[in-house]
Design a protein around this motif. Structure first.
Motif, PDB file in Angstrom:
ATOM      1  N   GLU A  34      93.631  40.510   4.868  1.00  0.00           N
ATOM      2  CA  GLU A  34      93.899  39.110   4.539  1.00  0.00           C
ATOM      3  C   GLU A  34      92.676  38.203   4.533  1.00  0.00           C
ATOM      4  N   ALA A  35      91.639  38.526   5.335  1.00  0.00           N
ATOM      5  CA  ALA A  35      90.532  37.574   5.491  1.00  0.00           C
ATOM      6  C   ALA A  35      89.252  38.244   5.995  1.00  0.00           C
ATOM      7  N   VAL A  36      88.163  37.489   5.874  1.00  0.00           N
ATOM      8  CA  VAL A  36      86.888  37.850   6.489  1.00  0.00           C
ATOM      9  C   VAL A  36      86.652  36.825   7.594  1.00  0.00           C
ATOM     10  N   THR A  37      86.358  37.300   8.799  1.00  0.00           N
ATOM     11  CA  THR A  37      86.139  36.414   9.937  1.00  0.00           C
ATOM     12  C   THR A  37      84.708  36.565  10.426  1.00  0.00           C
ATOM     13  N   VAL A  38      84.046  35.419  10.611  1.00  0.00           N
ATOM     14  CA  VAL A  38      82.683  35.393  11.135  1.00  0.00           C
ATOM     15  C   VAL A  38      82.707  34.573  12.411  1.00  0.00           C
ATOM     16  N   GLU A  39      82.224  35.167  13.504  1.00  0.00           N
ATOM     17  CA  GLU A  39      82.135  34.448  14.779  1.00  0.00           C
ATOM     18  C   GLU A  39      80.681  34.395  15.211  1.00  0.00           C
ATOM     19  N   ALA A  40      80.259  33.208  15.665  1.00  0.00           N
ATOM     20  CA  ALA A  40      78.890  33.008  16.124  1.00  0.00           C
ATOM     21  C   ALA A  40      78.922  32.462  17.545  1.00  0.00           C
ATOM     22  N   ASP A  41      78.139  33.069  18.432  1.00  0.00           N
ATOM     23  CA  ASP A  41      78.014  32.577  19.798  1.00  0.00           C
ATOM     24  C   ASP A  41      76.975  31.469  19.817  1.00  0.00           C
ATOM     25  N   LEU A  42      77.414  30.262  20.177  1.00  0.00           N
ATOM     26  CA  LEU A  42      76.532  29.095  20.184  1.00  0.00           C
ATOM     27  C   LEU A  42      76.652  28.346  21.503  1.00  0.00           C
ATOM     28  N   PRO A  43      76.309  28.991  22.628  1.00  0.00           N
ATOM     29  CA  PRO A  43      76.470  28.336  23.919  1.00  0.00           C
ATOM     30  C   PRO A  43      75.578  27.103  24.040  1.00  0.00           C
ATOM     31  N   GLY A  44      76.129  26.081  24.672  1.00  0.00           N
ATOM     32  CA  GLY A  44      75.368  24.865  24.906  1.00  0.00           C
ATOM     33  C   GLY A  44      75.340  23.897  23.739  1.00  0.00           C
ATOM     34  N   LEU A  45      76.008  24.230  22.643  1.00  0.00           N
ATOM     35  CA  LEU A  45      76.038  23.339  21.486  1.00  0.00           C
ATOM     36  C   LEU A  45      77.389  22.658  21.371  1.00  0.00           C
ATOM     37  N   ASP A  46      77.409  21.533  20.676  1.00  0.00           N
ATOM     38  CA  ASP A  46      78.639  20.833  20.338  1.00  0.00           C
ATOM     39  C   ASP A  46      78.891  21.018  18.847  1.00  0.00           C
ATOM     40  N   GLU A  47      80.124  20.757  18.420  1.00  0.00           N
ATOM     41  CA  GLU A  47      80.438  20.935  17.001  1.00  0.00           C
ATOM     42  C   GLU A  47      79.597  20.019  16.111  1.00  0.00           C
ATOM     43  N   LYS A  48      79.147  18.885  16.635  1.00  0.00           N
ATOM     44  CA  LYS A  48      78.319  17.985  15.827  1.00  0.00           C
ATOM     45  C   LYS A  48      76.919  18.547  15.574  1.00  0.00           C
ATOM     46  N   ASP A  49      76.502  19.547  16.357  1.00  0.00           N
ATOM     47  CA  ASP A  49      75.188  20.176  16.193  1.00  0.00           C
ATOM     48  C   ASP A  49      75.223  21.362  15.232  1.00  0.00           C
ATOM     49  N   VAL A  50      76.418  21.701  14.727  1.00  0.00           N
ATOM     50  CA  VAL A  50      76.593  22.896  13.893  1.00  0.00           C
ATOM     51  C   VAL A  50      77.022  22.483  12.485  1.00  0.00           C
ATOM     52  N   HIS A  51      76.384  23.103  11.467  1.00  0.00           N
ATOM     53  CA  HIS A  51      76.712  22.825  10.071  1.00  0.00           C
ATOM     54  C   HIS A  51      77.015  24.148   9.367  1.00  0.00           C
ATOM     55  N   VAL A  52      78.158  24.201   8.690  1.00  0.00           N
ATOM     56  CA  VAL A  52      78.575  25.406   7.980  1.00  0.00           C
ATOM     57  C   VAL A  52      78.680  25.055   6.496  1.00  0.00           C
ATOM     58  N   THR A  53      78.020  25.863   5.650  1.00  0.00           N
ATOM     59  CA  THR A  53      78.064  25.626   4.209  1.00  0.00           C
ATOM     60  C   THR A  53      78.345  26.936   3.486  1.00  0.00           C
TER      61      THR A  53
END
Length: 163
Positions: free
Chosen positions: A65-84
């Protein structure tokens, strides 16, 4: 007339290698980096392994059904992450910032560290680019890219038989 100087060769014993300037420079740079690494192991991105401490690890899984990508980003907030997504390439970018200040009667320590990262993954053509979701929870970014309906329906299991 110049004096007759023997040239080392097979009949005059082993030849000596003339020291190379670039070998000396390479050795000095290695020594410098080893010293720096040994004296500053607490700096993010500069400890043994270098970029490994800056780049997030990724888990990529695919099912029907899908492709799933998980990234470990300890110490970050969602505002520090950009997905394109551009031309079938999913890119995760972010910036790590860290500040520490410690005051005491006899000393004052103030440290700052920062670094940006980017990881990219090419998604298969079967992914529906309009059905991609990204969620960030407790330092883990999870991106789920749903597959096109025709891709899910067209998958056929082929039985493997013993020869």
């Amino acid at each position: 007339m110049a004096p007759n100087i023997p040239v080392p060769g097979p009949t005059n014993g082993p030849q000596r290698r003339v020291p190379d300037v670039f070998d000396a420079l390479h050795g000095e740079m290695d020594r410098l980096f080893r010293s720096f690494e040994r004296n500053w192991p607490h700096w993010p991105g500069l400890a043994r392994g270098g970029a490994e401490t800056t780049l997030p690890s990724l888990d990529v899984r695919e099912n029907a059904e899908a492709v799933t990508v998980e990234a470990d980003l300890p110490g970050l907030d969602e505002k520090d992450v950009h997905v394109t997504l551009l031309d079938g390439v999913l890119t995760i970018k972010g910036e790590r910032k860290s500040e520490r200040e410690e005051k005491n009667e006899s000393y004052h320590v103030s440290e700052r560290s920062f670094g940006s990262f980017a990881r990219s993954v090419r998604l298969p053509d079967s992914v529906d680019e309009n059905r991609i979701e990204a969620r960030f929870d407790k330092g883990v970014l999870k991106v789920v890219a749903a597959k096109k309906a025709e891709a899910v329906a067209s998958e056929k299991k082929i039985e493997v038989k013993k020869a």
